[in-house]
Design an enzyme around this catalytic site. Structure first.
Site, PDB file in Angstrom:
ATOM      1  N   LYS A 211      10.499  43.445  18.208  1.00 31.08           N
ATOM      2  CA  LYS A 211       9.467  43.597  18.606  1.00 31.08           C
ATOM      3  C   LYS A 211       8.381  44.071  17.201  1.00 31.08           C
ATOM      4  CE  LYS A 211       7.740  47.802  19.655  1.00 31.08           C
ATOM      5  NZ  LYS A 211       6.783  48.806  20.319  1.00 31.08           N
ATOM      6  N   ASN A 212       8.916  44.886  16.890  1.00 31.04           N
ATOM      7  CA  ASN A 212       8.962  45.765  15.790  1.00 31.04           C
ATOM      8  C   ASN A 212       8.002  45.002  14.288  1.00 31.04           C
ATOM      9  OD1 ASN A 212       8.644  48.594  16.994  1.00 31.04           O
ATOM     10  ND2 ASN A 212       9.933  49.113  16.467  1.00 31.04           N
TER      11      ASN A 212
ATOM     12  N   CYS B 258       2.586  55.749  21.320  1.00 35.89           N
ATOM     13  CA  CYS B 258       3.364  56.914  22.190  1.00 35.89           C
ATOM     14  C   CYS B 258       3.394  58.541  21.557  1.00 35.89           C
ATOM     15  CB  CYS B 258       4.602  56.681  21.920  1.00 35.89           C
ATOM     16  SG  CYS B 258       5.288  55.172  22.735  1.00 35.89           S
TER      17      CYS B 258
ATOM     18  N   ARG C 148       2.453  62.170  14.198  1.00 40.24           N
ATOM     19  CA  ARG C 148       2.124  60.736  12.845  1.00 40.24           C
ATOM     20  C   ARG C 148       1.116  60.626  12.382  1.00 40.24           C
ATOM     21  NH1 ARG C 148       4.814  56.412  16.783  1.00 40.24           N
ATOM     22  NH2 ARG C 148       3.493  56.675  17.490  1.00 40.24           N
TER      23      ARG C 148
ATOM     24  N   ASP D  34      14.451  55.700  16.097  1.00 36.06           N
ATOM     25  CA  ASP D  34      13.722  54.904  17.171  1.00 36.06           C
ATOM     26  C   ASP D  34      15.177  54.909  18.277  1.00 36.06           C
ATOM     27  OD1 ASP D  34      11.217  54.699  17.630  1.00 36.06           O
ATOM     28  OD2 ASP D  34      11.177  52.500  17.237  1.00 36.06           O
TER      29      ASP D  34
ATOM     30  N   ARG E 268       6.772  47.864  27.294  1.00 39.50           N
ATOM     31  CA  ARG E 268       6.093  47.979  26.111  1.00 39.50           C
ATOM     32  C   ARG E 268       7.272  47.038  24.907  1.00 39.50           C
ATOM     33  NH1 ARG E 268       3.631  52.749  24.215  1.00 39.50           N
ATOM     34  NH2 ARG E 268       3.560  51.387  22.608  1.00 39.50           N
TER      35      ARG E 268
END
Length: 423
Positions: free
Chosen positions: A23-24, A117, A122, A304, A395
């Site tokens: 996904k990333n 999230c 961040r 993660d 997600r």
């Protein structure tokens, strides 16, 4: 109405699973498709909520798209809007890098502060620093960044620390006609994947996989077909779930070298690990050992996976510690783990865990990986658990309940109560 996931714990996961595309990586490569007026085909794309949000954003900016299974066709003959809507960027932090792509393609962009999230601050200062060094003038007004490219996107960017998003912004901004040297860049596999995609479009990039990238952009980029790398975070999730339930699993379509830090920790815990060119096999020991781990930039342990490895260690007898150098405040899930009996507390930025048998409970996820951690704990716990907040989990994990069922887990979505008929 979002449905809760019901998990019957105490069943070891067993079987074989093909890991989904990352996904990333997919999200950033989708944004990079804005740089070319030519058609692009991505042959491995996960079908996730975040991908749908990104497609909605790209469509707003001028992209056309079509699905064929997990193959995604993208085409952006022209940019129709240079402002990214707040309601879309608020949903997903990854969408912020459209700023670099828009600056590269048309020289201007209006993008709000990113959402996504909520597990700690961040900042985007390294994003803005990189774009400014490459000739952009950026002003903030009412929560929106207004960016204008004032010259050829060239220069030398030295990041204060390795930053995934900042590196991506700089790569996208310099891809069209730029000439940039990027120092102290992030070295994650997803960065390498983005670089390979840009190379396919025609960008010259030297130093891929190292801390210094040299980018020679082209005045016009082409199109083509590209396959997304396997998802190392999904692979790590299933390995940790299997270790927590003391099962065994074989993962295919995976790059073991992308998971060195995790595989080393699992072996340190006593689990039997085998790897091949594109597969990993784990056979869990019934008596795993505790350990200490610190999440840090790649090739260190992935942030993660930090919530998931903490949940795993909560099932391992003995004392373990977990720290996170990337996001030091990413511990919001600990209170929910405590509902399941986990003995974990923070002291001076380090999570101290005394592993024990967990018990089923009702808990709620607040972000993607916290949700994965709570499901992991529920799979290992005695009795039944109910996990709310599955909209976050969806997600980042495609069809996770069905994939767990294929490994023998007893999981299902809670059936909504039937409304009483009126007299």
């Amino acid at each position: 109405m979002e449905r809760a996931l019901v998990v019957q714990g105490g069943i070891p996961l067993r079987g074989e699973l093909r890991v989904n595309p990352a996904k990333n990586s997919a999200l950033k490569i989708m944004v990079a498709s804005l740089l070319t007026p030519e058609p692009v085909t991505l042959t491995e794309v996960p079908r996730l909520r975040d991908v749908d949000v990104m497609l909605e954003l790209l469509s707003h900016l001028g992209s056309r798209y079509a699905w064929e299974g997990h193959t995604l066709h993208l085409h952006t003959p022209e940019i129709k809007n240079t402002e990214a809507p707040r309601e879309l960027v608020d949903k997903m932090r990854a969408s912020f890098i459209v700023m670099g792509a828009l600056l590269g393609r048309v020289g201007e962009a209006i993008v709000p502060m990113p959402g996504g999230c909520q597990f700690g601050p961040r900042p985007v200062d390294q994003h803005l620093k990189a774009l400014t060094r490459l000739g952009a003038e950026i002003k903030e007004e009412n929560g929106f960044f207004h960016a204008q490219q004032t010259r050829k996107p060239s220069g030398r960017v030295v990041f204060d620390m390795p930053t995934l998003g900042g590196t991506e912004q700089a790569l996208l901004a310099a891809a069209l006609g730029g000439e940039a040297t990027l120092v102290n860049v992030a070295q994650e596999p997803e960065i390498e994947d983005l670089c390979r995609f840009l190379q396919m479009l025609g960008v010259e990039i030297q130093g891929i996989g190292s801390s210094i990238l040299r980018v020679q952009g082209k005045e016009r980029l082409g199109g083509g077909s590209y396959s997304i790398i396997p998802d190392r975070i999904e692979a790590g999730t299933f390995l940790l779930m299997t270790a927590a339930t003391r099962g065994r699993i074989t993962l295919t379509h995976v790059n073991p070298q992308h998971m060195d830090a995790l595989l080393d920790k699992l072996a340190q815990s006593g689990h039997h690990i085998e790897t091949g060119e594109d597969w990993v096999r784990l056979e869990a020991t019934p008596n795993p050992l505790p350990f200490s781990v610190e999440a840090r930039e790649y090739p260190g342990f992935a942030t993660d996976l930090q919530p998931l490895i903490a949940a795993y260690l909560a099932t391992v007898p003995g004392t373990s510690t977990v720290a996170d150098r990337v996001y030091p405040d990413r511990f919001g899930y600990v209170g929910e783990l405590a509902r399941m009996g986990a003995d974990a507390s923070r002291k001076e930025g380090v999570l101290l865990i005394n592993g024990k048998t967990l018990m089923g409970a009702s808990v709620k996820a607040a972000d993607i990986r916290a949700g994965g951690a709570l499901i992991l704990a529920a799979l290992a716990a005695e009795g039944e658990s109910k996990i709310e907040g599955m909209q976050y989990v969806e997600r980042g994990y495609e069809k996770l309940p069905a994939r767990l069922q294929a490994l023998g887990a007893r999981v299902s979505f809670e059936q909504p109560a039937l409304a009483l008929a009126a007299d």
